[in-house]
Design a protein around this motif. Structure first.
Motif, PDB file in Angstrom:
ATOM      1  N   SER A   1       0.852  -1.187   0.000  1.00  0.00           N
ATOM      2  CA  SER A   1       0.000   0.000   0.000  1.00  0.00           C
ATOM      3  C   SER A   1       0.890   1.240   0.000  1.00  0.00           C
ATOM      4  O   SER A   1       2.084   1.169   0.303  1.00  0.00           O
ATOM      5  N   TYR A   2       0.298   2.375  -0.314  1.00  0.00           N
ATOM      6  CA  TYR A   2       1.093   3.613  -0.325  1.00  0.00           C
ATOM      7  C   TYR A   2       1.538   4.006   1.083  1.00  0.00           C
ATOM      8  O   TYR A   2       2.621   4.572   1.256  1.00  0.00           O
ATOM      9  N   GLU A   3       0.729   3.671   2.094  1.00  0.00           N
ATOM     10  CA  GLU A   3       1.161   3.921   3.471  1.00  0.00           C
ATOM     11  C   GLU A   3       2.354   3.029   3.811  1.00  0.00           C
ATOM     12  O   GLU A   3       3.329   3.491   4.422  1.00  0.00           O
ATOM     13  N   GLU A   4       2.296   1.772   3.417  1.00  0.00           N
ATOM     14  CA  GLU A   4       3.439   0.870   3.644  1.00  0.00           C
ATOM     15  C   GLU A   4       4.666   1.345   2.879  1.00  0.00           C
ATOM     16  O   GLU A   4       5.795   1.220   3.367  1.00  0.00           O
ATOM     17  N   LEU A   5       4.452   1.915   1.701  1.00  0.00           N
ATOM     18  CA  LEU A   5       5.566   2.463   0.928  1.00  0.00           C
ATOM     19  C   LEU A   5       6.211   3.628   1.669  1.00  0.00           C
ATOM     20  O   LEU A   5       7.447   3.723   1.738  1.00  0.00           O
TER      21      LEU A   5
END
Length: 307
Positions: free
Chosen positions: A228-232
Motif C-alpha cells: 500500500s502507499y502507506e506501507e511504501l
C-alpha cells in the motif's frame, strides 16, 4: 511437443533482455532461442548496443532481423512460422495497433504457444475506457486469443516494474523533497515485480517441468511484492532513516490535470493506479509463491538502489 522447443523473443529492451538471459541460463535448455530486433539495432555502431548484441550471441541466441512496427503482417507471419513459442517483450513503445498486428500474425502462423506483451496489470478487471487508452488494445489482444483454439497462450500479469514505483517522474516517491504521494488514497495497493524476476519466472513458465500446463489460455498472476502507499511511505522512512511528508493525489485532482494535458502518459497511469482496481493482487496466491520462487521485495529493491 518436446520441451526442447524453438523460442523467439520479440525485443531486447529492459524486460526482453532479462527474459533472454534467463532462457539462456535455464537448466532445461530450449532447442534454440532467438530474438527479433530491428535491422538498425543489429547493425548499430552504438557501443552499448554492440556490447549487448555480442553478449546475446555469446549466450547462443540468434539475432533475427524484423520490425513489428514497419513490417507487414504477412512478413511477420513468415518469420513467426519457424518457432514453437513466441514471447512478446516490445512494450507499448511500438505504438497503437502493433500488439494486435503481432497477435494476428502469431495466429496466422499457427504458432503453438504464445506469451503476448501483457506484462502489467489486470486489464480484464480494469476494463475498457480506462484513463490509460493504451490498455484497450490489451483487451483487443485478449479477444483475439480467446476467439480461437489453435494457439495456446498465457498472459503473465506482473504489476508495475518495481523501479517505476520509485522513479521521481512517476510522482509517488520524491526523495529530493522527502515526500511520498499516495495515488487515490493511502490504503490503495500496487503489485510490483523487478524485470529480473519477471525474466526468471517467464523462463520457468516456458522451460520448467510441466511447462505445457502453464499455457492454459488464461492469465497467470506473479509478483515480487504487493504494497500500500502507506506501507511504501513507512518503507522509505526505514530505508532512508528520515521522516517523509505524506501527500494524497486524489482522483479528481489527477483527472483535472489530465483534462489539461490529455496526452500526458504519466497522468494516465496515475489515474489508473489511483482508482485502485486491477493493479494489485494477493502475493500469497501468486504463481511464483505457489512454486516457491523467491522474489525481490520493494524494500529489498529500495535498500539496494536508494541508499
Amino acid at each position: 511437443m518436446s520441451a526442447r522447443q524453438k523460442v523467439l523473443v520479440i525485443g531486447a529492451g529492459e524486460l526482453g533482455y532479462q527474459v533472454l538471459n534467463s532462457l539462456a541460463k535455464h537448466p532445461r535448455q530450449a532447442e534454440a532461442v532467438a530474438v527479433l530486433l530491428r535491422p538498425g539495432s543489429i547493425s548499430s555502431t552504438n557501443s552499448s548496443k554492440k556490447e549487448q548484441n555480442e553478449r546475446l550471441r555469446s549466450f547462443g541466441i540468434s539475432l533475427i532481423s524484423g520490425d513489428i512496427l514497419e513490417d507487414s503482417e504477412s512478413a511477420l507471419v513468415s518469420i513467426f512460422k519457424g518457432y514453437d513459442i513466441i514471447i512478446g517483450c516490445a512494450g507499448f513503445v511500438s505504438g497503437k495497433g502493433v500488439q494486435s498486428k503481432v497477435t494476428r500474425a502469431v495466429l496466422k502462423a499457427k504458432v503453438p504457444y504464445y506469451i503476448p506483451w501483457q506484462f502489467g496489470v489486470d486489464y480484464d478487471l480494469i476494463g475498457r475506457g480506462s484513463p490509460q487508452d493504451l490498455f484497450d488494445e490489451q483487451l483487443d489482444v485478449r479477444d483475439l486469443l480467446r476467439s480461437q483454439n489453435e494457439t495456446r497462450w498465457t498472459i503473465i500479469s506482473t504489476g508495475m516494474f518495481t523501479s517505476f514505483l520509485f522513479e521521481p517522474f512517476f510522482g509517488v516517491v520524491d526523495l529530493q523533497n522527502g515526500t511520498v504521494s499516495a495515488l487515490g488514497g493511502w490504503e490503495n495497493q500496487v503489485t510490483v515485480t523487478t524485470p529480473a524476476d519477471i525474466g526468471r519466472f517467464t523462463a520457468e513458465i516456458v522451460l520448467g517441468e510441466g511447462w505445457e500446463e502453464n499455457f492454459a489460455d488464461c492469465p497467470i498472476f506473479i509478483g515480487g511484492d504487493t504494497i500500500s502507499y502507506e506501507e511504501l511511505a513507512q518503507l522509505i522512512e526505514r530505508v532512508t532513516g528520515k521522516v517523509v511528508k505524506r501527500n494524497v493525489r486524489a482522483i479528481p485532482e489527477i483527472k483535472a490535470a489530465l483534462s489539461q494535458e490529455p496526452d500526458n502518459g504519466i497522468l494516465k497511469y496515475q489515474a489508473v493506479f489511483g482508482q485502485g482496481r486491477g493493479v494489485a493482487w494477493d502475493i500469497s496466491k501468486a504463481w511464483n509463491t505457489q512454486k516457491g520462487l523467491r522474489t525481490i521485495t520493494a524494500e529489498e529493491w529500495a535498500k539496494n538502489n536508494l541508499v
